[in-house]
Design a protein around this motif. Structure first.
Motif, PDB file in Angstrom:
ATOM      1  N   UNK A 130      -6.837   6.790   2.540  1.00 54.60           N
ATOM      2  CA  UNK A 130      -5.392   7.247   3.145  1.00 54.60           C
ATOM      3  C   UNK A 130      -4.504   6.888   2.056  1.00 54.60           C
ATOM      4  N   UNK A 131      -4.682   5.579   1.361  1.00 53.91           N
ATOM      5  CA  UNK A 131      -3.610   5.043   0.337  1.00 53.91           C
ATOM      6  C   UNK A 131      -4.353   4.269  -0.758  1.00 53.91           C
ATOM      7  N   UNK A 132      -3.373   3.946  -1.581  1.00 52.26           N
ATOM      8  CA  UNK A 132      -3.899   2.855  -2.784  1.00 52.26           C
ATOM      9  C   UNK A 132      -2.776   1.753  -2.658  1.00 52.26           C
ATOM     10  N   UNK A 133      -3.336   0.571  -3.352  1.00 55.51           N
ATOM     11  CA  UNK A 133      -2.458  -0.401  -3.524  1.00 55.51           C
ATOM     12  C   UNK A 133      -1.601  -0.321  -4.924  1.00 55.51           C
ATOM     13  N   UNK A 134      -0.210  -0.317  -4.668  1.00 55.02           N
ATOM     14  CA  UNK A 134       0.398  -0.507  -6.048  1.00 55.02           C
ATOM     15  C   UNK A 134       0.592  -1.720  -6.642  1.00 55.02           C
ATOM     16  N   UNK A 135       0.464  -3.231  -5.632  1.00 56.74           N
ATOM     17  CA  UNK A 135       0.480  -4.139  -6.330  1.00 56.74           C
ATOM     18  C   UNK A 135      -0.088  -5.293  -5.036  1.00 56.74           C
ATOM     19  N   UNK A 136      -0.741  -6.438  -5.571  1.00 59.60           N
ATOM     20  CA  UNK A 136      -0.943  -7.264  -4.724  1.00 59.60           C
ATOM     21  C   UNK A 136       0.294  -8.404  -4.916  1.00 59.60           C
ATOM     22  N   UNK A 162       0.759  -1.238  -0.105  1.00 55.47           N
ATOM     23  CA  UNK A 162      -0.107  -0.096   0.000  1.00 55.47           C
ATOM     24  C   UNK A 162       0.819   1.292  -0.025  1.00 55.47           C
ATOM     25  N   UNK A 163       0.349   2.514  -0.736  1.00 52.39           N
ATOM     26  CA  UNK A 163       1.181   3.567  -1.023  1.00 52.39           C
ATOM     27  C   UNK A 163       0.414   4.693  -0.406  1.00 52.39           C
ATOM     28  N   UNK A 164       0.854   5.821   0.190  1.00 48.18           N
ATOM     29  CA  UNK A 164       0.175   6.789   0.594  1.00 48.18           C
ATOM     30  C   UNK A 164      -0.399   7.535  -0.508  1.00 48.18           C
ATOM     31  N   UNK A 223       5.474   6.341   3.747  1.00 47.07           N
ATOM     32  CA  UNK A 223       4.966   6.417   2.386  1.00 47.07           C
ATOM     33  C   UNK A 223       4.304   4.910   1.857  1.00 47.07           C
ATOM     34  N   UNK A 224       4.875   3.945   2.629  1.00 46.33           N
ATOM     35  CA  UNK A 224       4.550   2.676   1.970  1.00 46.33           C
ATOM     36  C   UNK A 224       4.168   1.727   3.086  1.00 46.33           C
ATOM     37  N   UNK A 225       3.597   0.512   2.723  1.00 41.72           N
ATOM     38  CA  UNK A 225       3.589  -0.335   3.916  1.00 41.72           C
ATOM     39  C   UNK A 225       3.369  -1.943   3.189  1.00 41.72           C
ATOM     40  N   UNK A 226       3.827  -3.022   3.570  1.00 38.74           N
ATOM     41  CA  UNK A 226       3.695  -4.073   3.109  1.00 38.74           C
ATOM     42  C   UNK A 226       3.117  -4.962   4.202  1.00 38.74           C
ATOM     43  N   UNK A 227       1.728  -5.541   4.050  1.00 33.37           N
ATOM     44  CA  UNK A 227       1.075  -6.099   4.780  1.00 33.37           C
ATOM     45  C   UNK A 227      -0.235  -6.756   4.275  1.00 33.37           C
ATOM     46  N   UNK A 228      -0.703  -7.622   5.414  1.00 34.19           N
ATOM     47  CA  UNK A 228      -1.837  -8.528   4.822  1.00 34.19           C
ATOM     48  C   UNK A 228      -3.206  -7.752   4.863  1.00 34.19           C
TER      49      UNK A 228
END
Length: 455
Positions: free
Chosen positions: A257-263, A160-162, A240-245
């Motif tokens: 709050x954010x968008x998903x750059x990639x699954x 996820x990206x801000x 700026x970004x977070x990698x989580x489930x």
């Protein structure tokens, strides 16, 4: 080498200890569930299952166990096995699910075990069980043998990206965004977080960055933050970004709050995700109870893979006792429907989380070839010495107890076709065309342009 490991352990203990404290503070702020759930939950009463006809050689030595979990969809098989009565069906009538404030807390709690107020095992990122077994991330470098018993899930994670970076080219392919990262590097570096160092969610974001030509150790700032702190940190603009489930990436999108750059399903289709592992001494003492727990998890995984059950699953997981959020946050991703938040929408069931079987076969069975990939990535980034490539087989054979999984599956009446005959799933391929052949890990490392190891 001892100095290397001691430095590794101290550094990571300091990082995760601070993260654990932050998670405890944020529990009240974010409305997270209570730390331990014993007995029946308020919203979801355990469903009665027909009690299995247990022969003396299948009757558990104990009906009591304490398992840790983190509130992300990887924990679903444990929660469903309890709430739908699958644990009880096989004689495990007193399963205590204990919510962990962070992965560091889970590590600390398995060190002391349930007798000391901790846990006997539970949900883990990889290769945490191997690192704990080696004493690489434990206090005092104490070796605590762990057994990997099954894989819990595939997919269910995202990067996820801000929202401040919307429209700047940050997506699955990072080619168009490299100049942004370079510009930020000279002032305030792009800051990305994961939930524990050197494991799944750290490795996913590192792979994604490196595939896009960015060095995760030089071009961005990486840090450790508990999953439940995602929303708070993104709101304050400190990340700026977070990698989580899931459900956290979807929650960020829903809250704008954010968008998903990639699954992660896009980065590596049908990839291994988190696992169920227990202390070796508990398993050795309670082999029949261990198989009973596994049979309960397997039943829950099969129940979860019936998509007609996923609305109910979302309600159970979203309840106050577990994730404490609206079920709607979980329902769409559970069906493979993702509003990525940047205008892109995905409606593809093959991209959803799977618990029992996916397009490549068994999800639940713990393939040793997947353990090897996680260890190889640790070597890639300098987290483990290079000699672990030659030591990996012996370590995996010691930690990965796929033999117990097979025994439990046979006792549960699982069809022979659903019990893998090989401990390797074979060659794996990533979104950038790179392939991992478990027979040739060195060749995989040589093919990678950005790495910290010389091969």
């Amino acid at each position: 080498m001892t100095d290397f490991f001691n430095q590794f352990s101290r550094r990571k203990f300091i990082l995760t200890a601070g993260a654990s404290a932050g998670a405890v503070f944020l529990k009240g702020c974010l409305g997270n569930p209570p730390a331990s759930i014993t007995g029946k939950s308020v919203e979801a009463q355990p469903a009665a299952q027909p009690v299995a006809n247990l022969t003396p050689d299948q009757t558990p030595e104990t009906t009591t166990v304490k398992l840790g979990y983190i509130p992300i969809v990887e924990a679903a098989p444990l929660i469903i096995a309890k709430e739908k009565g699958f644990f009880a069906k096989y004689g495990m009538t007193n399963v205590d699910l204990a919510k962990q404030a962070s992965w560091g807390a889970a590590r600390d709690n398995v060190e002391i075990g349930s007798a000391g107020g901790g846990i006997d095992g539970g949900q883990w990122q990889m290769p945490m069980p191997h690192l704990i077994s080696e004493g690489l991330i434990t206090k005092g470098n104490k070796k605590i043998p762990m057994y990997v018993l099954c894989q819990l899930v595939t997919h269910g994670n995202a990067i996820a990206i801000a929202n401040k970076h919307l429209g700047k080219g940050i997506s699955l392919q990072l080619t168009g965004a490299k100049s942004l990262f370079t510009k930020l590097k000279s002032s305030t570096p792009f800051t990305a977080a994961f939930t524990f160092p050197h494991v799944n969610q750290d490795l996913w974001i590192r792979y994604w960055l490196a595939a896009g030509g960015l060095d995760p150790d030089a071009d961005v700032k990486l840090l450790t933050v508990p999953a439940a702190q995602t929303v708070a940190n993104m709101k304050t603009g400190t990340m700026d970004a977070f990698s989580t489930g899931d459900p956290w990436p979807n929650r960020l999108v829903k809250d704008k709050i954010g968008f998903m750059a990639a699954l992660t399903a896009e980065i590596w289709k049908n990839h291994p995700e988190e696992y169920f592992a227990m202390k070796g001494e508990w398993v050795d003492k309670n082999p029949k109870a261990t198989k009973a727990i596994l049979k309960g998890i397997m039943a829950a995984q099969q129940w979860l893979d019936n998509f007609d059950n996923r609305k109910e699953a979302s309600q159970i997981l979203g309840s106050r006792n577990y994730f404490n959020l609206p079920a709607e946050i979980l329902i769409e991703p559970f069906q493979g429907k993702y509003d990525m938040g940047d205008g892109r929408k995905i409606d593809d069931k093959s991209m959803a989380a799977y618990y029992w079987k996916d397009e490549k076969g068994s999800v639940s069975y713990p393939y040793k070839s997947h353990d090897l990939w996680f260890i190889t990535e640790n070597v890639r980034w300098g987290f483990l010495p290079k000699d672990y490539l030659t030591k990996a087989k012996a370590l995996i054979d010691k930690v990965n107890r796929e033999d117990i999984w097979k025994e439990a599956a046979k006792e549960a009446g699982i069809a022979a076709a659903d019990i893998p005959t090989s401990t390797s799933r074979g060659v794996e391929e990533f979104f950038d065309g790179v392939k991992f052949d478990p027979e040739k890990p060195e060749e995989y490392l040589r093919s990678l342009k950005i790495k910290k190891v010389s091969v």
